[in-house]
Design a protein around this motif. Structure first.
Motif, PDB file in Angstrom:
ATOM      1  N   VAL A   8      55.353  45.859 -14.103  1.00 53.01           N
ATOM      2  CA  VAL A   8      56.039  46.960 -13.419  1.00 53.01           C
ATOM      3  C   VAL A   8      57.501  46.934 -13.836  1.00 53.01           C
ATOM      4  CG1 VAL A   8      56.745  47.876 -11.182  1.00 53.01           C
ATOM      5  CG2 VAL A   8      54.443  46.923 -11.473  1.00 53.01           C
ATOM      6  N   ALA A   9      58.004  48.080 -14.309  1.00 49.79           N
ATOM      7  CA  ALA A   9      59.325  48.102 -14.945  1.00 49.79           C
ATOM      8  C   ALA A   9      60.264  49.078 -14.273  1.00 49.79           C
ATOM      9  CB  ALA A   9      59.190  48.470 -16.423  1.00 49.79           C
ATOM     10  N   GLY A  10      61.554  48.772 -14.378  1.00 53.85           N
ATOM     11  CA  GLY A  10      62.592  49.701 -13.976  1.00 53.85           C
ATOM     12  C   GLY A  10      62.848  50.719 -15.068  1.00 53.85           C
ATOM     13  N   PHE A  11      63.891  51.518 -14.914  1.00 55.98           N
ATOM     14  CA  PHE A  11      64.087  52.691 -15.765  1.00 55.98           C
ATOM     15  C   PHE A  11      65.308  52.629 -16.659  1.00 55.98           C
ATOM     16  CE2 PHE A  11      61.335  53.919 -12.339  1.00 55.98           C
ATOM     17  CZ  PHE A  11      60.370  54.690 -12.984  1.00 55.98           C
ATOM     18  N   GLU A  12      66.020  51.526 -16.647  1.00 60.41           N
ATOM     19  CA  GLU A  12      67.153  51.369 -17.551  1.00 60.41           C
ATOM     20  C   GLU A  12      66.677  50.747 -18.869  1.00 60.41           C
ATOM     21  OE1 GLU A  12      70.135  52.562 -17.187  1.00 60.41           O
ATOM     22  OE2 GLU A  12      69.637  53.383 -15.213  1.00 60.41           O
ATOM     23  N   PRO A  13      67.447  50.901 -19.947  1.00 51.04           N
ATOM     24  CA  PRO A  13      67.006  50.386 -21.247  1.00 51.04           C
ATOM     25  C   PRO A  13      66.628  48.909 -21.240  1.00 51.04           C
ATOM     26  CG  PRO A  13      68.895  51.831 -21.522  1.00 51.04           C
ATOM     27  CD  PRO A  13      68.700  51.673 -20.046  1.00 51.04           C
ATOM     28  N   LEU A  14      67.457  48.063 -20.617  1.00 47.33           N
ATOM     29  CA  LEU A  14      67.134  46.637 -20.600  1.00 47.33           C
ATOM     30  C   LEU A  14      65.905  46.340 -19.755  1.00 47.33           C
ATOM     31  CD1 LEU A  14      70.606  44.839 -20.482  1.00 47.33           C
ATOM     32  CD2 LEU A  14      69.181  45.422 -22.442  1.00 47.33           C
ATOM     33  N   ASP A  15      65.651  47.164 -18.729  1.00 47.65           N
ATOM     34  CA  ASP A  15      64.424  47.005 -17.950  1.00 47.65           C
ATOM     35  C   ASP A  15      63.202  47.113 -18.853  1.00 47.65           C
ATOM     36  OD1 ASP A  15      65.549  46.697 -15.375  1.00 47.65           O
ATOM     37  OD2 ASP A  15      65.755  48.857 -15.138  1.00 47.65           O
ATOM     38  N   ILE A  16      63.186  48.145 -19.672  1.00 44.25           N
ATOM     39  CA  ILE A  16      62.013  48.400 -20.502  1.00 44.25           C
ATOM     40  C   ILE A  16      61.899  47.358 -21.606  1.00 44.25           C
ATOM     41  CG2 ILE A  16      60.960  50.057 -22.097  1.00 44.25           C
ATOM     42  CD1 ILE A  16      62.079  52.270 -20.314  1.00 44.25           C
ATOM     43  N   LEU A  17      63.002  46.990 -22.239  1.00 42.08           N
ATOM     44  CA  LEU A  17      62.946  45.954 -23.266  1.00 42.08           C
ATOM     45  C   LEU A  17      62.475  44.622 -22.685  1.00 42.08           C
ATOM     46  CD1 LEU A  17      66.178  46.697 -25.334  1.00 42.08           C
ATOM     47  CD2 LEU A  17      63.805  47.115 -26.009  1.00 42.08           C
ATOM     48  N   GLN A  18      62.969  44.283 -21.497  1.00 38.68           N
ATOM     49  CA  GLN A  18      62.519  43.042 -20.876  1.00 38.68           C
ATOM     50  C   GLN A  18      61.029  43.107 -20.542  1.00 38.68           C
ATOM     51  OE1 GLN A  18      64.211  42.004 -17.057  1.00 38.68           O
ATOM     52  NE2 GLN A  18      63.766  39.828 -17.333  1.00 38.68           N
ATOM     53  N   SER A  19      60.548  44.278 -20.136  1.00 37.52           N
ATOM     54  CA  SER A  19      59.129  44.430 -19.818  1.00 37.52           C
ATOM     55  C   SER A  19      58.260  44.256 -21.056  1.00 37.52           C
ATOM     56  CB  SER A  19      58.877  45.795 -19.176  1.00 37.52           C
ATOM     57  OG  SER A  19      59.600  45.926 -17.969  1.00 37.52           O
ATOM     58  N   VAL A  20      58.714  44.804 -22.191  1.00 37.50           N
ATOM     59  CA  VAL A  20      57.977  44.599 -23.444  1.00 37.50           C
ATOM     60  C   VAL A  20      57.953  43.117 -23.794  1.00 37.50           C
ATOM     61  CG1 VAL A  20      57.975  45.076 -25.923  1.00 37.50           C
ATOM     62  CG2 VAL A  20      58.459  46.916 -24.301  1.00 37.50           C
ATOM     63  N   TYR A  21      59.087  42.454 -23.619  1.00 38.98           N
ATOM     64  CA  TYR A  21      59.145  41.003 -23.864  1.00 38.98           C
ATOM     65  C   TYR A  21      58.159  40.253 -22.964  1.00 38.98           C
ATOM     66  CZ  TYR A  21      60.830  36.199 -23.692  1.00 38.98           C
ATOM     67  OH  TYR A  21      60.891  34.829 -23.711  1.00 38.98           O
ATOM     68  N   MET A  22      58.106  40.618 -21.695  1.00 34.62           N
ATOM     69  CA  MET A  22      57.203  39.940 -20.758  1.00 34.62           C
ATOM     70  C   MET A  22      55.737  40.168 -21.136  1.00 34.62           C
ATOM     71  SD  MET A  22      59.361  40.848 -17.282  1.00 34.62           S
ATOM     72  CE  MET A  22      58.219  40.118 -16.094  1.00 34.62           C
ATOM     73  N   LEU A  23      55.409  41.379 -21.591  1.00 30.60           N
ATOM     74  CA  LEU A  23      54.041  41.647 -22.039  1.00 30.60           C
ATOM     75  C   LEU A  23      53.684  40.804 -23.258  1.00 30.60           C
ATOM     76  CD1 LEU A  23      53.905  45.546 -21.687  1.00 30.60           C
ATOM     77  CD2 LEU A  23      52.568  43.906 -20.364  1.00 30.60           C
ATOM     78  N   LEU A  24      54.587  40.764 -24.236  1.00 34.17           N
ATOM     79  CA  LEU A  24      54.329  39.977 -25.442  1.00 34.17           C
ATOM     80  C   LEU A  24      54.242  38.488 -25.130  1.00 34.17           C
ATOM     81  CD1 LEU A  24      56.660  41.869 -27.930  1.00 34.17           C
ATOM     82  CD2 LEU A  24      54.176  41.658 -28.124  1.00 34.17           C
ATOM     83  N   LEU A  25      55.053  38.023 -24.192  1.00 36.09           N
ATOM     84  CA  LEU A  25      55.005  36.606 -23.810  1.00 36.09           C
ATOM     85  C   LEU A  25      53.647  36.272 -23.189  1.00 36.09           C
ATOM     86  CD1 LEU A  25      56.567  33.942 -23.655  1.00 36.09           C
ATOM     87  CD2 LEU A  25      57.396  34.648 -21.395  1.00 36.09           C
ATOM     88  N   GLN A  26      53.136  37.168 -22.342  1.00 37.29           N
ATOM     89  CA  GLN A  26      51.808  36.944 -21.774  1.00 37.29           C
ATOM     90  C   GLN A  26      50.757  36.850 -22.875  1.00 37.29           C
ATOM     91  OE1 GLN A  26      50.196  38.803 -18.291  1.00 37.29           O
ATOM     92  NE2 GLN A  26      52.166  39.691 -17.709  1.00 37.29           N
ATOM     93  N   LEU A  27      50.806  37.777 -23.824  1.00 37.73           N
ATOM     94  CA  LEU A  27      49.814  37.781 -24.894  1.00 37.73           C
ATOM     95  C   LEU A  27      49.939  36.519 -25.754  1.00 37.73           C
ATOM     96  CD1 LEU A  27      50.031  41.532 -25.971  1.00 37.73           C
ATOM     97  CD2 LEU A  27      48.177  40.435 -24.700  1.00 37.73           C
ATOM     98  N   ALA A  28      51.171  36.100 -26.030  1.00 38.01           N
ATOM     99  CA  ALA A  28      51.375  34.903 -26.840  1.00 38.01           C
ATOM    100  C   ALA A  28      50.850  33.654 -26.146  1.00 38.01           C
ATOM    101  CB  ALA A  28      52.860  34.747 -27.172  1.00 38.01           C
ATOM    102  N   GLU A  29      50.936  33.648 -24.818  1.00 42.80           N
ATOM    103  CA  GLU A  29      50.484  32.483 -24.045  1.00 42.80           C
ATOM    104  C   GLU A  29      49.043  32.602 -23.583  1.00 42.80           C
ATOM    105  OE1 GLU A  29      54.912  31.342 -22.217  1.00 42.80           O
ATOM    106  OE2 GLU A  29      53.373  32.228 -20.925  1.00 42.80           O
ATOM    107  N   GLY A  30      48.374  33.691 -23.981  1.00 43.81           N
ATOM    108  CA  GLY A  30      46.976  33.867 -23.606  1.00 43.81           C
ATOM    109  C   GLY A  30      46.774  34.211 -22.139  1.00 43.81           C
ATOM    110  N   ARG A  31      47.788  34.832 -21.526  1.00 43.80           N
ATOM    111  CA  ARG A  31      47.680  35.199 -20.113  1.00 43.80           C
ATOM    112  C   ARG A  31      47.425  36.691 -19.969  1.00 43.80           C
ATOM    113  NH1 ARG A  31      52.281  35.121 -17.483  1.00 43.80           N
ATOM    114  NH2 ARG A  31      53.677  34.836 -19.290  1.00 43.80           N
ATOM    115  N   SER A  32      46.869  37.066 -18.826  1.00 40.26           N
ATOM    116  CA  SER A  32      46.701  38.467 -18.470  1.00 40.26           C
ATOM    117  C   SER A  32      46.969  38.583 -16.983  1.00 40.26           C
ATOM    118  CB  SER A  32      45.288  38.962 -18.799  1.00 40.26           C
ATOM    119  OG  SER A  32      45.124  40.307 -18.395  1.00 40.26           O
TER     120      SER A  32
END
Length: 374
Positions: free
Chosen positions: A219-243
């Motif tokens: 769940v993400a906020g609406f500022e640029p860093l919100d969205i970039l951080q959310s993409v980072y969090m998604l990729l981190l989950q995938l890299a660590e094998g989490r869902s």
């Protein structure tokens, strides 16, 4: 400006961009769907694609409440507006949405009394000031705006305002996401969850996406860093094998949602057995209607609503855009016959529509894609 400037820091954006790139597996492509149209506009207004690796693609979802309203519902509302002694009230972006018989603006030009309001309480105020007229509020939106409609119905009932009613078109985000997940051939690696809806429903309702479908959601906020951080969090989950479901927007979104808002919705409204979404067809339990207890405030019970179905214009590919199958610029009429001034589809009408975002902010991104494919 506090809570804005710190989320638009270019140095932090570049640092996040580097961390995002470091998590991308070589040779793998990623597709993340931002469900909310507000996220789409942030991505293109601030050029966030430039901060993402080429292997990360953002896909636009059906999170624009105006965009998903089918043309038949617009025609039904216009039919109500043309009844004698009716004042139809609506949010501004809804007045330009085309139906089979034109838009609200076209109906107003033919003589219907249609007025723009900023909230359903404005419509109730008009009803109090015009006791000899029947005032109808065209209610649209996800769970974000449903509480204000519900609270207005409760106030109208408490004050015994009998000439006010609601033409309810509130939709629910969870059934729409599930319909997308069940669509054949659609490949998604994760979701950026809608921030506004989540302030009401919280994060818990998304857990089936991670548990049953194995797709992470942030769940993400609406500022640029919100969205970039959310993409980072998604990729981190995938890299660590989490869902998992994670809440990047914790400064605003409570995990359990807004209990008072949910109680108001539950008191006044109930799920419809089925509802038609533009581009997605009929989805079970995907919209809300007024409960029998408040039938006196339900325009669908008070007026003869035809309930007609109207096919979208053949040239318009808004449905494919809403499902994430096409990018807006891939539509045959994008930017030519269909513009914000002369919209054919709802995605170009609403301020949250993906086509409007591309038209207003995405020209350079579109040009890069064209040059890369030559």
């Amino acid at each position: 400006m506090r809570f804005v400037d710190e989320y638009r820091d270019a140095d932090k954006a570049r640092a996040l961009s580097a961390r995002i790139a470091s998590l991308c597996e070589p040779g793998r492509a990623y597709q993340f769907m931002e469900v909310c149209g507000g996220h789409t506009h942030t991505i293109y207004k601030h050029g966030l694609e430039d901060y993402l690796p080429e292997t990360v693609t953002m896909v636009h979802g059906p999170g624009c409440p105006v965009c998903v309203i089918p043309m038949g519902r617009v025609d039904d509302a216009i039919r109500i507006a043309e009844e004698p002694d009716v004042i139809m009230t609506s949010f501004g972006d809804m007045t330009r949405v085309p139906g089979g018989r034109g838009s609200f603006l076209d109906a107003a030009a033919r003589g219907a009394d249609i007025r723009m309001v900023y909230s359903p309480l404005d419509a109730l105020k008009i009803a109090r000031a015009n006791p000899d007229r029947r005032v109808v509020f065209m209610a649209i939106g996800f769970e974000t705006t449903a509480p204000s409609t519900a609270m207005t119905v409760l106030r109208a009932a408490a004050e015994d305002v009998r000439n006010f009613s609601v033409f309810c078109n509130h939709v629910r985000v969870i059934p729409a996401i599930q319909a997308i997940l069940d669509s054949p051939g659609l490949r998604l690696d994760g979701f950026i969850g809608p921030g506004h809806v989540s302030t009401v429903i919280g994060c818990r309702p998304y857990e089936f996406i991670a548990g049953e479908y194995g797709k992470p959601l942030v769940v993400a906020g609406f500022e640029p860093l919100d969205i970039l951080q959310s993409v980072y969090m998604l990729l981190l989950q995938l890299a660590e094998g989490r869902s998992e479901v994670e809440n990047q927007y914790a400064r605003v979104v409570p995990w359990a949602g807004n209990a008072r808002a949910l109680r108001a919705i539950g008191e006044v409204m109930e799920p419809r057995p089925s509802f038609e979404w533009r581009g997605l067809g009929f989805i079970a339990h995907s919209a809300l209607r007024i409960r029998e207890k408040y039938a006196a405030y339900d325009a669908e019970r008070l007026f003869a609503v035809p309930g007609v179905r109207v096919a979208d214009p053949k040239a318009c590919q808004c449905g494919e855009v809403l499902k994430g199958v096409l990018k807006p610029w891939e539509c045959k009429v994008f930017g030519t016959a269909c513009t914000p001034e002369t919209p054919i589809g709802t995605c170009m009408v609403s301020s949250e529509g993906a086509c409007a975002a591309y038209y207003n902010f995405g020209r350079f991104s579109r040009q890069r894609v064209r040059e890369a494919t030559r």
